[in-house]
Design a protein around this motif. Structure first.
Motif, PDB file in Angstrom:
ATOM      1  N   TRP A 122      49.346  16.831  23.893  1.00 19.39           N
ATOM      2  CA  TRP A 122      49.942  18.178  23.793  1.00 19.39           C
ATOM      3  C   TRP A 122      50.410  18.675  25.157  1.00 19.39           C
ATOM      4  O   TRP A 122      51.411  19.379  25.259  1.00 19.39           O
ATOM      5  CB  TRP A 122      48.988  19.146  23.089  1.00 19.39           C
ATOM      6  N   PHE A 143      58.950  23.074  22.228  1.00 25.45           N
ATOM      7  CA  PHE A 143      58.383  21.960  21.484  1.00 25.45           C
ATOM      8  C   PHE A 143      59.532  21.168  20.882  1.00 25.45           C
ATOM      9  O   PHE A 143      60.240  21.656  20.011  1.00 25.45           O
ATOM     10  CB  PHE A 143      57.462  22.501  20.388  1.00 25.45           C
ATOM     11  N   GLY A 146      59.848  20.802  17.211  1.00 24.55           N
ATOM     12  CA  GLY A 146      60.361  22.036  16.611  1.00 24.55           C
ATOM     13  C   GLY A 146      61.878  22.095  16.672  1.00 24.55           C
ATOM     14  O   GLY A 146      62.543  22.478  15.694  1.00 24.55           O
ATOM     15  N   MET A 199      51.421  17.659   9.001  1.00 19.11           N
ATOM     16  CA  MET A 199      52.678  18.376   9.220  1.00 19.11           C
ATOM     17  C   MET A 199      52.706  18.845  10.674  1.00 19.11           C
ATOM     18  O   MET A 199      51.781  19.499  11.146  1.00 19.11           O
ATOM     19  CB  MET A 199      52.766  19.575   8.265  1.00 19.11           C
ATOM     20  N   VAL A 200      53.773  18.507  11.386  1.00 21.89           N
ATOM     21  CA  VAL A 200      53.863  18.894  12.798  1.00 21.89           C
ATOM     22  C   VAL A 200      54.773  20.102  12.957  1.00 21.89           C
ATOM     23  O   VAL A 200      54.389  21.120  13.516  1.00 21.89           O
ATOM     24  CB  VAL A 200      54.351  17.708  13.662  1.00 21.89           C
ATOM     25  N   ALA A 201      56.006  19.985  12.466  1.00 24.40           N
ATOM     26  CA  ALA A 201      56.917  21.130  12.447  1.00 24.40           C
ATOM     27  C   ALA A 201      57.781  20.916  11.208  1.00 24.40           C
ATOM     28  O   ALA A 201      58.487  19.909  11.141  1.00 24.40           O
ATOM     29  CB  ALA A 201      57.765  21.187  13.705  1.00 24.40           C
ATOM     30  N   THR A 202      57.695  21.799  10.273  1.00 30.57           N
ATOM     31  CA  THR A 202      58.359  21.595   8.978  1.00 30.57           C
ATOM     32  C   THR A 202      59.831  21.263   9.185  1.00 30.57           C
ATOM     33  O   THR A 202      60.486  21.955   9.943  1.00 30.57           O
ATOM     34  CB  THR A 202      58.233  22.842   8.082  1.00 30.57           C
TER      35      THR A 202
ATOM     36  N   THR B  93      58.563  25.819  10.963  1.00 35.75           N
ATOM     37  CA  THR B  93      57.234  26.325  11.303  1.00 35.75           C
ATOM     38  C   THR B  93      56.491  25.220  12.038  1.00 35.75           C
ATOM     39  O   THR B  93      56.353  24.116  11.517  1.00 35.75           O
ATOM     40  CB  THR B  93      56.470  26.771  10.044  1.00 35.75           C
ATOM     41  N   CYS B  94      56.032  25.529  13.255  1.00 30.92           N
ATOM     42  CA  CYS B  94      55.352  24.544  14.099  1.00 30.92           C
ATOM     43  C   CYS B  94      53.842  24.673  13.919  1.00 30.92           C
ATOM     44  O   CYS B  94      53.276  25.748  14.133  1.00 30.92           O
ATOM     45  CB  CYS B  94      55.699  24.779  15.569  1.00 30.92           C
ATOM     46  N   TYR B  95      53.210  23.570  13.533  1.00 32.30           N
ATOM     47  CA  TYR B  95      51.749  23.527  13.392  1.00 32.30           C
ATOM     48  C   TYR B  95      51.104  22.920  14.637  1.00 32.30           C
ATOM     49  O   TYR B  95      49.888  22.945  14.790  1.00 32.30           O
ATOM     50  CB  TYR B  95      51.360  22.761  12.135  1.00 32.30           C
ATOM     51  N   PHE B  96      51.926  22.315  15.467  1.00 34.66           N
ATOM     52  CA  PHE B  96      51.490  21.823  16.766  1.00 34.66           C
ATOM     53  C   PHE B  96      52.529  22.298  17.770  1.00 34.66           C
ATOM     54  O   PHE B  96      53.548  22.879  17.386  1.00 34.66           O
ATOM     55  CB  PHE B  96      51.388  20.296  16.787  1.00 34.66           C
TER      56      PHE B  96
END
Ligand SMILES: [Zn+2]
Lengths: 427, 165
Positions: A122, A143, A146, A199-202, B93-96
């Motif tokens: 990260w 990100f 993202g 799920m990382v970024a939809t 939508t970012c979950y990380f």
């Protein structure tokens, strides 16, 4: 311009971490592999080098390429470092090409590496996100996954691309890597596996995304005279192209498609281009490389492609930029099986399997992505494909594209800010 | 007796992860002295509840994310006030995220499209469930009362929800 040939290459295994070897030793390992394969080339025949690594944050050692230069025993010969985000390796390859094409050098070493294991995943993502505008983009939630998620969301909206089609890219590249002992993440997956992973970024899951890697790769380029003298099967570099786009994705214009020779303006009447769904820089790179190599219809005139699949979605976007299919058709292109290797069972129904293998190596998704090495790894894989020596180097011939005469390698940075395309041909 | 030179010992140790090879923790941090330079009015604008874009004095191109010179024609731009309502051009939508943002996850990023403006603005969308965000959704700007002079001083909320209420 003088003709330029690739005469040897070497790769280390790409891994999550290589703590037993620092970046100098990794490059040395790849370099020794390349030199051993070419006994007629003596180290003192190398006129200079171009070094490639992406991030000073990761190395926390400025001028790391100078340390490689001395470690390899190349001082006091010329060298420089090239940096261009994810495309660093591709830019390095083209800088070495320039050295030979211009007549400045007869033999030029392109070397690249990255040591991403030096920070947590990260923190690594935070470093990489600094390759977005640090006033306007990074602070909002910097990100890269993202950013790519937003691009593919728009691609899905414009063209109907599906997450299942994206998952098929993941299945293909991870399965190809099963036959590649250098690869970091060989896996046999199903569409459900890809969709059910974190799920990382939809809509992008962990299996839609490449991982952090350590690794190195080298490519040795030479003039026709030296290539003919020291290498019995050199590979000619017949086209190089590079393109760019605005740093901020928010700034992408909406105009007309840059057309390739086999496309017509009517194909894209309704399309606002590139928007955030397509890579104008990738199309420009392809157009320039095709023009130089005399390619008019890429899917018919190329035998395989190694492209920058940092995300499953960007592989689909890139099929379109490279003109393998029309803009909007990338999802169907993979769904029909067109970019899958022939002779491998992927557990999927693929009517057009084997038409034009894309990322036979496993690509970034499964081979790995030690950024500065990646574009050179592609060059080495393309070199071995065109020499017909995949079996010799990988220990099996499952990934050998039979009778490959011409291949394309594609390296890509940022949200499409620097992109290179290079064409290699068997001679 | 000859003088003996010796470094004083300290009791600060090293975090050691491994000994073969030796892997240690190596700390590094820095504060930059960062100027927004020619982009400063945008951040000043946020503190006054205004969104400032750039309009090219040469070709008229309008930028939602400011730049002092036009990337179409190279002429200087001038500031203009963006509307406070726009639509979602795309979203995730970012979950990380990067380490600096992990504690804020999940968060939703949007590229906001404004009527009559040629480029977009990256921002966060608040108060909408991930599965309810849609391309084309009407959104409006909100501003932090206590400005931090960061791009996150502005964020967006649904304008559709409010209309219904
Ligand atoms: Zn202008």
């Amino acid at each position: 311009m003088r003709p330029v040939y690739m005469i040897s290459g070497g790769i280390t295994k790409f891994k999550k971490a290589h703590p037993d070897k620092d970046f100098r030793f990794m490059v040395k390992e790849a370099f020794d592999y390349a030199m051993t394969g070419l006994p007629l080339l003596k180290a003192d025949m190398i006129d200079g080098s171009v070094g490639s690594y992406f991030s000073d944050h990761f190395t926390r050692q400025l001028k790391a390429a100078s340390m490689v230069q001395d470690y390899l025993g190349l001082c006091p010969r010329p060298s420089k470092r090239v940096e261009g985000g994810g495309a660093t390796g591709g830019l390095c390859f083209q800088a070495a090409w320039e050295s030979i094409a211009s007549g400045r050098m007869k033999v030029c070493l392109a070397f690249g590496f990255e040591t991403m294991s030096r920070v947590s995943t990260w923190k690594g993502n935070e470093f990489i996100a600094h390759a977005s505008d640090t006033n306007f983009d990074y602070p909002v939630g910097g990100f890269y996954t993202g950013y790519y998620a937003m691009m593919v969301r728009r691609h899905m909206h414009e063209f109907g691309t599906t997450v299942e089609q994206m998952a098929m890219v993941s299945i293909k590249n991870h399965k190809n890597a099963v036959y590649n002992p250098y690869a970091q993440s060989p896996m046999e997956l199903t569409i459900e596996d890809v969709r059910r992973s974190l799920m990382v970024a939809t809509p992008l899951t962990m299996l839609d995304i490449c991982q952090m890697s350590d690794g190195a790769a080298v490519a040795i380029l030479a003039s026709e005279e030296v290539a003919g003298r020291v290498c019995h099967r050199p590979v000619k570099i017949t086209g190089v192209g590079c393109g760019t786009d605005s740093m901020r994705m928010a700034d992408r214009p909406r105009g007309k498609v840059i057309l390739l020779p086999h496309e017509r303006e009517e194909d894209y009447k309704e399309l606002e281009y590139p928007g955030v769904h397509s890579f104008r820089g990738g199309r420009m790179a392809a157009k320039l490389a095709y023009e130089m190599a005399g390619i008019r219809n890429p899917i018919e005139e190329l035998d395989f492609i190694e492209l920058h699949d940092a995300y499953t979605s960007s592989e689909i976007q890139t099929y379109e930029d490279l003109g393998l299919c029309r803009y909007g058709e990338g999802g169907r292109f993979v769904e029909e099986g067109t970019p899958f290797m022939p002779g491998i069972d992927y557990g999927l129904k693929l009517p057009k399997q084997g038409t034009i293998p894309v990322n036979p190596s496993g690509g970034l998704l499964a081979f790995g992505h030690p950024v500065g090495a990646t574009g050179l790894m592609q060059a080495v894989m393309a070199f071995w494909q065109l020499q017909g020596t995949i079996e010799k180097h990988l220990g099996n011939d499952k990934l050998q594209v039979k009778g490959a005469r011409r291949g394309l390698i594609h390296s890509h940075a940022g949200t499409g800010t620097y992109i290179t395309a290079s064409i290699l041909e068997a001679v | 007796m000859p003088e003996e030179f010796k470094l004083p010992e300290t009791e600060e140790g090293t975090v050691l992860f491994n000994i073969d090879p030796i892997i240690i923790k190596d700390h590094y941090e820095i504060d930059y002295i960062h100027s927004y330079a020619q982009d400063s009015p945008f951040f000043a604008g946020l503190s006054k509840g205004k969104l400032l874009g750039s309009r090219c004095t040469g070709c008229g191109y309008r930028y939602a994310t400011p730049r002092c010179h036009c990337m179409q024609c190279g002429k200087k731009t001038e500031w203009f006030e963006l509307p406070l309502e726009g639509t979602v051009h795309t979203y995730t939508t970012c979950y990380f995220g990067g380490e600096a943002f992990i504690k804020e996850t999940p968060f939703t990023l949007v590229l906001v499209e404004f009527p009559g403006v040629d480029t977009f603005l990256l921002s966060r969308l608040i108060g909408v469930k991930p599965e309810e965000v849609k391309i084309g959704m009407q959104v409006k700007a909100r501003f932090l009362r206590l400005s931090k002079f960061r791009a996150t001083d502005v964020y967006f909320v649904s304008a559709e929800e409010t209309c219904r209420k």
